[in-house]
Design a protein around this motif. Structure first.
Motif, PDB file in Angstrom:
ATOM      1  N   ALA A 138       0.829  -1.207   0.000  1.00 26.18           N
ATOM      2  CA  ALA A 138       0.000   0.000   0.000  1.00 26.18           C
ATOM      3  C   ALA A 138       0.865   1.259   0.000  1.00 26.18           C
ATOM      4  O   ALA A 138       0.511   2.267  -0.634  1.00 26.18           O
ATOM      5  CB  ALA A 138      -0.930  -0.012   1.211  1.00 26.18           C
ATOM      6  N   GLU A 142       0.484   4.414  -2.535  1.00 22.68           N
ATOM      7  CA  GLU A 142      -0.033   5.643  -1.922  1.00 22.68           C
ATOM      8  C   GLU A 142       0.153   6.910  -2.763  1.00 22.68           C
ATOM      9  O   GLU A 142      -0.797   7.702  -2.885  1.00 22.68           O
ATOM     10  CB  GLU A 142       0.609   5.826  -0.538  1.00 22.68           C
ATOM     11  N   ARG A 145      -2.751   7.405  -5.152  1.00 21.84           N
ATOM     12  CA  ARG A 145      -4.072   7.146  -4.582  1.00 21.84           C
ATOM     13  C   ARG A 145      -5.188   7.757  -5.424  1.00 21.84           C
ATOM     14  O   ARG A 145      -6.225   7.130  -5.656  1.00 21.84           O
ATOM     15  CB  ARG A 145      -4.119   7.707  -3.163  1.00 21.84           C
ATOM     16  N   ASP A 146      -4.994   8.983  -5.884  1.00 25.61           N
ATOM     17  CA  ASP A 146      -6.055   9.702  -6.587  1.00 25.61           C
ATOM     18  C   ASP A 146      -6.360   9.128  -7.967  1.00 25.61           C
ATOM     19  O   ASP A 146      -7.384   9.477  -8.576  1.00 25.61           O
ATOM     20  CB  ASP A 146      -5.686  11.179  -6.728  1.00 25.61           C
ATOM     21  N   ARG A 150     -10.062   2.388  -5.776  1.00 25.08           N
ATOM     22  CA  ARG A 150      -9.939   1.732  -4.470  1.00 25.08           C
ATOM     23  C   ARG A 150      -8.786   2.357  -3.690  1.00 25.08           C
ATOM     24  O   ARG A 150      -7.891   2.952  -4.264  1.00 25.08           O
ATOM     25  CB  ARG A 150      -9.678   0.226  -4.642  1.00 25.08           C
ATOM     26  N   SER A 151      -8.839   2.205  -2.372  1.00 26.89           N
ATOM     27  CA  SER A 151      -7.766   2.722  -1.531  1.00 26.89           C
ATOM     28  C   SER A 151      -6.477   1.962  -1.804  1.00 26.89           C
ATOM     29  O   SER A 151      -6.501   0.834  -2.325  1.00 26.89           O
ATOM     30  CB  SER A 151      -8.153   2.569  -0.060  1.00 26.89           C
ATOM     31  N   GLU A 153      -4.757   0.425   0.320  1.00 30.36           N
ATOM     32  CA  GLU A 153      -4.875  -0.820   1.078  1.00 30.36           C
ATOM     33  C   GLU A 153      -5.715  -1.843   0.335  1.00 30.36           C
ATOM     34  O   GLU A 153      -5.368  -3.031   0.275  1.00 30.36           O
ATOM     35  CB  GLU A 153      -5.475  -0.534   2.456  1.00 30.36           C
TER      36      GLU A 153
END
Length: 207
Positions: A138, A142, A145-146, A150-151, A153
């Protein structure tokens, strides 16, 4: 007449490490049916030496499993990838590492299942190792992320599942998972399964 020099006694932690190292190949070959006699022969010690370090065979097997599944080497290797590469390149490197680790330990899964059934502590430590690896993946995701629905994680969890299903050939359910390479695993995660049509050359409209 020259006296033979006595070989210095091995320190307890060194003896423990040597027994674990001797046990792992046998555990991969024989599973939990491996005998302490086989382990002692492989380690080059008397069978009683094992019980001077471990209270019983199960304790030795658990220690060997935890050594094999220790998350720290994978966590360190994933962190070393860094975030300077673009996302696909980072994930390709992560997949290569993960597949190598899972493949090396594939034959130990049955043994881990046998031993963890009646050992909640071992089961929890195995789960914690997976969580730590997921967290490390993750962290690689990171910065982007955008870009994802999904995250980081959640994406890390999906990536781990994809790697696992290719290493373990669909867990016996069939399918052509075994021929997926690192690039395709990353593509399935980021792009999905739909084929992308090749772009057709644009033609200028007649004037």
């Amino acid at each position: 007449m020259t006296k033979r020099r006595r070989v210095p006694a091995m320190a307890p932690e060194d003896r423990r490490a040597a027994l674990i190292a001797a046990t792992l190949p046998l555990l991969r070959e024989h599973g939990t049916t491996v005998s302490t006699r086989q382990i002692a022969e492989a380690a080059g010690v008397a069978e009683g030496t094992i019980f001077g370090v471990f209270p019983d065979k199960a304790s030795l097997l658990r220690a060997a499993l935890m050594s094999a599944f220790d998350a720290q080497p994978a966590v360190d290797a994933l962190a070393a990838i860094g975030t300077r590469l673009e996302l696909r390149a980072r994930l390709r490197e992560a997949v290569t590492l993960l597949r190598a680790g899972m493949s090396a330990n594939a034959k130990l899964l049955v043994a881990s299942g046998d031993l963890s059934t009646h050992d909640a502590g071992l089961r929890e430590r195995m789960l914690d190792n997976r969580r730590r690896i997921g967290t490390a993946i993750a962290a690689l995701i990171e910065p982007d992320r955008d870009l994802l629905r999904r995250s980081p994680e959640g994406a890390a969890h999906l990536l781990l599942m994809l790697v696992a299903v290719t290493v373990h050939r669909g867990f016996g359910l069939g399918g052509d998972f075994g021929d997926m390479d690192d690039e395709e695993i990353v593509s399935v995660l980021l792009d999905g399964l739909l084929l992308r049509p090749s772009p057709t050359p644009s033609t200028e409209s007649a004037s």
